[in-house]
Scaffold this active site. Structure first.
Site, PDB file in Angstrom:
ATOM      1  N   CYS A 161       0.890  -1.216   0.045  1.00 38.13           N
ATOM      2  CA  CYS A 161       0.014  -0.128   0.127  1.00 38.13           C
ATOM      3  C   CYS A 161       0.746   1.179  -0.061  1.00 38.13           C
ATOM      4  CB  CYS A 161      -0.656   0.091   1.225  1.00 38.13           C
ATOM      5  SG  CYS A 161      -1.930   1.345   1.291  1.00 38.13           S
ATOM      6  N   PRO A 162       0.834   2.002  -1.061  1.00 37.75           N
ATOM      7  CA  PRO A 162       1.787   3.285  -1.181  1.00 37.75           C
ATOM      8  C   PRO A 162       1.207   4.342  -0.241  1.00 37.75           C
ATOM      9  CG  PRO A 162       0.220   3.265  -2.886  1.00 37.75           C
ATOM     10  CD  PRO A 162       0.068   1.820  -2.240  1.00 37.75           C
TER      11      PRO A 162
END
Length: 309
Positions: A161-162
């Site tokens: 997840c950025p």
């Protein structure tokens, strides 16, 4: 293969096997589990760091609008106090969950541990097949996947997840679930407050509605509504997806790849207890549970995409 060890050593991506003398990786460079447990995990990824900073700025913006545009100018003292305390507490919990997700080792497998010495210590049965990741030269546990951003194999990797600049895996999934839950809650709370504020301003013909001018107030609240709606939609869906995955004992990668389970799946309740820890209690929703300030005072060697402080 390593016939002397009495087992088969299979490369999961069909690359050349690591030599028994480990000429590609020095065994001294491999981090031990105990050493990694004492490290603050942080991924040096430009996109992820920008997304993480944006997340904080958006939460701070929402808190500014709620506090200084809607609550402080209100004539109803208890309305302002109750909603202000509730919103700010949820914001602190959300940002704390974000930090714990971002700075917690998601379950990384030590680099370069696919050595003959390490294999011998595993005491594997004759003929037993184990797998090596050719990208990080580590023995790949069951249900582990390699992350190209973290440059590590991650146990029970769900996804990268950025927005938290990290993988969601075995050791930090609880904090990610809490992050999505608290962001969804403050988004819903902000939308409700915006609705009340618009109604109050229209009824009062925008006089003494806010310390800001009517056009500025409208613009700030419109942006907050858009942010709240987008965040609520995204995080609520992600929260539901995570809970569904935990109950089914299946990661998002395993679901997308339609991998047939080779492990014994936990019952739904057992899966929840495994991720959140023990019997149901308030600790389940406490992002500070298990936090040790001592880790922040330790220094370690920098290595790979993560570092210690």
């Amino acid at each position: 293969t390593m016939q002397s060890s009495g087992h088969r050593f299979r490369d999961v991506e069909h690359h050349p096997l690591l030599a028994s003398d480990n000429d590609a990786y020095d065994s001294s460079s491999a981090s031990s589990e105990a050493d990694m447990a004492e490290r603050v995990w942080f991924i040096r990824d430009g996109c992820g760091m920008v997304c993480a900073i944006m997340t904080w700025l958006l939460v701070v913006y929402a808190d500014f609008v709620v506090t200084f545009v809607m609550l402080l100018p209100s004539k109803d003292f208890w309305y302002s106090v109750i909603n202000g305390v509730l919103f700010n507490c949820l914001a602190v919990l959300a940002l704390s969950s974000h930090l714990r997700t971002m700075l917690t080792d998601p379950g990384a497998v030590p680099k370069g541990n696919a050595t003959k010495e390490y294999m011998d210590n595993l005491q594997l049965k004759p003929g037993e097949v184990i797998y090596k990741c050719p990208k990080c030269c580590s023995i790949k546990p069951e249900r582990a996947h390699h992350c190209s951003i973290c440059k590590r194999c991650i146990r029970k990797m769900d996804h990268h997840c950025p927005w938290v600049n990290n993988c969601v895996g075995e050791k930090n999934q609880r904090f990610f679930v809490l992050f999505t839950m608290y962001i969804a809650l403050i988004s819903a709370h902000a939308l409700v407050l915006c609705g009340f504020q618009f109604f109050s301003c229209v009824r009062g013909q925008w006089t003494e509605c806010s310390d800001f001018s009517p056009p500025v107030t409208v613009i700030l609240m419109i942006f907050l509504c858009l942010e709240g709606f987008l965040f609520l939609t995204f995080t609520a869906v992600m929260f539901g997806t995570q809970i569904h995955s935990i109950c089914n004992d299946e990661t998002e990668i395993e679901r997308l790849k339609s991998e047939k389970p080779t492990w014994e799946r936990r019952l739904r309740w057992e899966g929840m207890k495994s991720v959140f820890g023990g019997q149901p209690s308030l600790l389940w929703i406490n992002p500070f549970a298990g936090f040790r300030i001592r880790r922040l005072l330790l220094r370690g060697k920098k290595g790979g995409p993560e570092f210690s402080v």
